[in-house]
Motif scaffolding. Sequence first.
Motif, PDB file in Angstrom:
ATOM      1  N   MET A   1     -19.454  17.708  -3.126  1.00  0.00           N
ATOM      2  CA  MET A   1     -19.643  16.264  -3.105  1.00  0.00           C
ATOM      3  C   MET A   1     -18.713  15.640  -2.081  1.00  0.00           C
ATOM      4  N   ASP A   2     -19.242  14.716  -1.298  1.00  0.00           N
ATOM      5  CA  ASP A   2     -18.426  13.976  -0.347  1.00  0.00           C
ATOM      6  C   ASP A   2     -17.544  13.007  -1.115  1.00  0.00           C
ATOM      7  N   ARG A   3     -16.243  13.262  -1.083  1.00  0.00           N
ATOM      8  CA  ARG A   3     -15.308  12.348  -1.735  1.00  0.00           C
ATOM      9  C   ARG A   3     -14.857  11.324  -0.712  1.00  0.00           C
ATOM     10  N   PRO A   4     -15.282  10.078  -0.847  1.00  0.00           N
ATOM     11  CA  PRO A   4     -15.009   9.083   0.195  1.00  0.00           C
ATOM     12  C   PRO A   4     -13.547   8.670   0.232  1.00  0.00           C
ATOM     13  N   VAL A   5     -13.171   8.081   1.336  1.00  0.00           N
ATOM     14  CA  VAL A   5     -11.915   7.343   1.424  1.00  0.00           C
ATOM     15  C   VAL A   5     -12.223   5.929   0.960  1.00  0.00           C
ATOM     16  N   VAL A   6     -11.596   5.509  -0.127  1.00  0.00           N
ATOM     17  CA  VAL A   6     -11.824   4.188  -0.707  1.00  0.00           C
ATOM     18  C   VAL A   6     -10.695   3.265  -0.277  1.00  0.00           C
ATOM     19  N   VAL A   7     -11.043   2.055   0.140  1.00  0.00           N
ATOM     20  CA  VAL A   7     -10.017   1.081   0.492  1.00  0.00           C
ATOM     21  C   VAL A   7     -10.339  -0.248  -0.188  1.00  0.00           C
ATOM     22  N   GLY A   8      -9.338  -0.838  -0.826  1.00  0.00           N
ATOM     23  CA  GLY A   8      -9.487  -2.128  -1.472  1.00  0.00           C
ATOM     24  C   GLY A   8      -9.207  -3.253  -0.499  1.00  0.00           C
ATOM     25  N   VAL A   9     -10.042  -4.293  -0.518  1.00  0.00           N
ATOM     26  CA  VAL A   9      -9.858  -5.426   0.399  1.00  0.00           C
ATOM     27  C   VAL A   9      -9.912  -6.738  -0.365  1.00  0.00           C
ATOM     28  N   ASP A  10      -9.214  -7.748   0.178  1.00  0.00           N
ATOM     29  CA  ASP A  10      -9.278  -9.103  -0.376  1.00  0.00           C
ATOM     30  C   ASP A  10      -9.407 -10.153   0.712  1.00  0.00           C
ATOM     31  N   GLY A  11      -9.646  -9.731   1.959  1.00  0.00           N
ATOM     32  CA  GLY A  11      -9.807 -10.664   3.059  1.00  0.00           C
ATOM     33  C   GLY A  11      -8.532 -10.988   3.798  1.00  0.00           C
ATOM     34  N   SER A  12      -7.394 -10.514   3.317  1.00  0.00           N
ATOM     35  CA  SER A  12      -6.118 -10.793   3.977  1.00  0.00           C
ATOM     36  C   SER A  12      -5.936  -9.886   5.192  1.00  0.00           C
ATOM     37  N   ALA A  13      -5.006 -10.287   6.082  1.00  0.00           N
ATOM     38  CA  ALA A  13      -4.682  -9.450   7.235  1.00  0.00           C
ATOM     39  C   ALA A  13      -4.105  -8.116   6.789  1.00  0.00           C
ATOM     40  N   ALA A  14      -3.295  -8.122   5.722  1.00  0.00           N
ATOM     41  CA  ALA A  14      -2.697  -6.880   5.245  1.00  0.00           C
ATOM     42  C   ALA A  14      -3.758  -5.897   4.784  1.00  0.00           C
ATOM     43  N   SER A  15      -4.769  -6.385   4.055  1.00  0.00           N
ATOM     44  CA  SER A  15      -5.798  -5.461   3.567  1.00  0.00           C
ATOM     45  C   SER A  15      -6.697  -4.987   4.701  1.00  0.00           C
ATOM     46  N   LEU A  16      -6.899  -5.821   5.720  1.00  0.00           N
ATOM     47  CA  LEU A  16      -7.700  -5.374   6.858  1.00  0.00           C
ATOM     48  C   LEU A  16      -6.947  -4.334   7.694  1.00  0.00           C
ATOM     49  N   GLY A  17      -5.622  -4.444   7.737  1.00  0.00           N
ATOM     50  CA  GLY A  17      -4.835  -3.375   8.348  1.00  0.00           C
ATOM     51  C   GLY A  17      -5.003  -2.079   7.593  1.00  0.00           C
ATOM     52  N   ALA A  18      -5.062  -2.150   6.253  1.00  0.00           N
ATOM     53  CA  ALA A  18      -5.299  -0.957   5.441  1.00  0.00           C
ATOM     54  C   ALA A  18      -6.678  -0.372   5.719  1.00  0.00           C
ATOM     55  N   VAL A  19      -7.654  -1.232   5.993  1.00  0.00           N
ATOM     56  CA  VAL A  19      -8.993  -0.747   6.344  1.00  0.00           C
ATOM     57  C   VAL A  19      -8.923   0.128   7.589  1.00  0.00           C
ATOM     58  N   ARG A  20      -8.126  -0.271   8.559  1.00  0.00           N
ATOM     59  CA  ARG A  20      -8.027   0.530   9.785  1.00  0.00           C
ATOM     60  C   ARG A  20      -7.367   1.883   9.519  1.00  0.00           C
ATOM     61  N   TRP A  21      -6.331   1.890   8.693  1.00  0.00           N
ATOM     62  CA  TRP A  21      -5.736   3.171   8.307  1.00  0.00           C
ATOM     63  C   TRP A  21      -6.767   4.039   7.574  1.00  0.00           C
ATOM     64  N   ALA A  22      -7.496   3.430   6.650  1.00  0.00           N
ATOM     65  CA  ALA A  22      -8.493   4.171   5.885  1.00  0.00           C
ATOM     66  C   ALA A  22      -9.610   4.683   6.789  1.00  0.00           C
ATOM     67  N   ALA A  23     -10.021   3.878   7.767  1.00  0.00           N
ATOM     68  CA  ALA A  23     -11.052   4.323   8.702  1.00  0.00           C
ATOM     69  C   ALA A  23     -10.565   5.510   9.523  1.00  0.00           C
ATOM     70  N   ASP A  24      -9.295   5.482   9.930  1.00  0.00           N
ATOM     71  CA  ASP A  24      -8.729   6.632  10.644  1.00  0.00           C
ATOM     72  C   ASP A  24      -8.762   7.884   9.765  1.00  0.00           C
ATOM     73  N   GLU A  25      -8.369   7.736   8.494  1.00  0.00           N
ATOM     74  CA  GLU A  25      -8.399   8.876   7.572  1.00  0.00           C
ATOM     75  C   GLU A  25      -9.818   9.414   7.416  1.00  0.00           C
TER      76      GLU A  25
END
Length: 270
Positions: A1-25
């Motif tokens: 099973m493909d275990r995804p990289v999950v990232v939580g977001v709330d629209g803030s700049a901090a969470s969007l930075g986490a999205v970029r880290w998660a996308a890299d992973e």
Amino acid sequence: MDRPVVVGVDGSAASLGAVRWAADEAARHDRTLRIVHAMYWEGPADGQGVVLDAAADARGWQPGIAVETVTVGGQAARVLQEQSRVAGLVAIGGRPHDGGLLNSSVGTHLAAYAHCPVLVVNRGERWLTSAFTADVAGPGTDPMTALPASAPVVVGVDGSPSAWRALEFAYAEALSRHVPLVALHAGQARPHAAVHADLAPWLRDHHDVDARFAGSDEPVLEALTGAASEALLLVLGARRIAWFEHPRPNPRTQLIVHHAESPVLVTRSV
């Protein structure tokens, strides 16, 4: 099973930075990126807009990755804990000195209760471009650039099974990012020389990464948070508490997650 990289977001700049880290992973480990927004009473009304904006940025940052979006009712910590049951990694933006849905209290909860490794991207707004940060965070923001590519991955080691697991994760991160690895033993509970002797064969066998051992007589909290200020990533192991079903970090680990300047990856034993 493909275990995804999950990232939580709330629209803030901090969470969007986490999205970029998660996308890299997701890109480096060939996984799907799943972007999750937990709808709660004090959260933004347009949850679908939050995840769609984050998905657009992730695709722009790492073209070619598979991206899913999920909007679900509930508190962020509980929603992401449930998502962790099927995830290979859960990522979240950490904002130790700010409020909001996705602050470091959620990160420390996940570090204790998630069913997979947890990445808390402290001060995630650093990973946005200056123009994008200004758009998200508003005027007057002082955007920061990404840390140097040569900054090391630092992993806390003490000879325990959870630390060995963390060391393997840290090695994989350093190898995929082409950066050095520092295995840091802190405190005086066990002599540095004994820990170094345990690690020496492993360090010799993993010569495809510039890996070294470092000992510090500072208390563990001070030594690891200090090392994080100059690290690309800090990796910690979740220590099992015998009378609980799932491994979880001790309070000191949670303090490190909360206060470290760098992103912190908390692993768990299997």
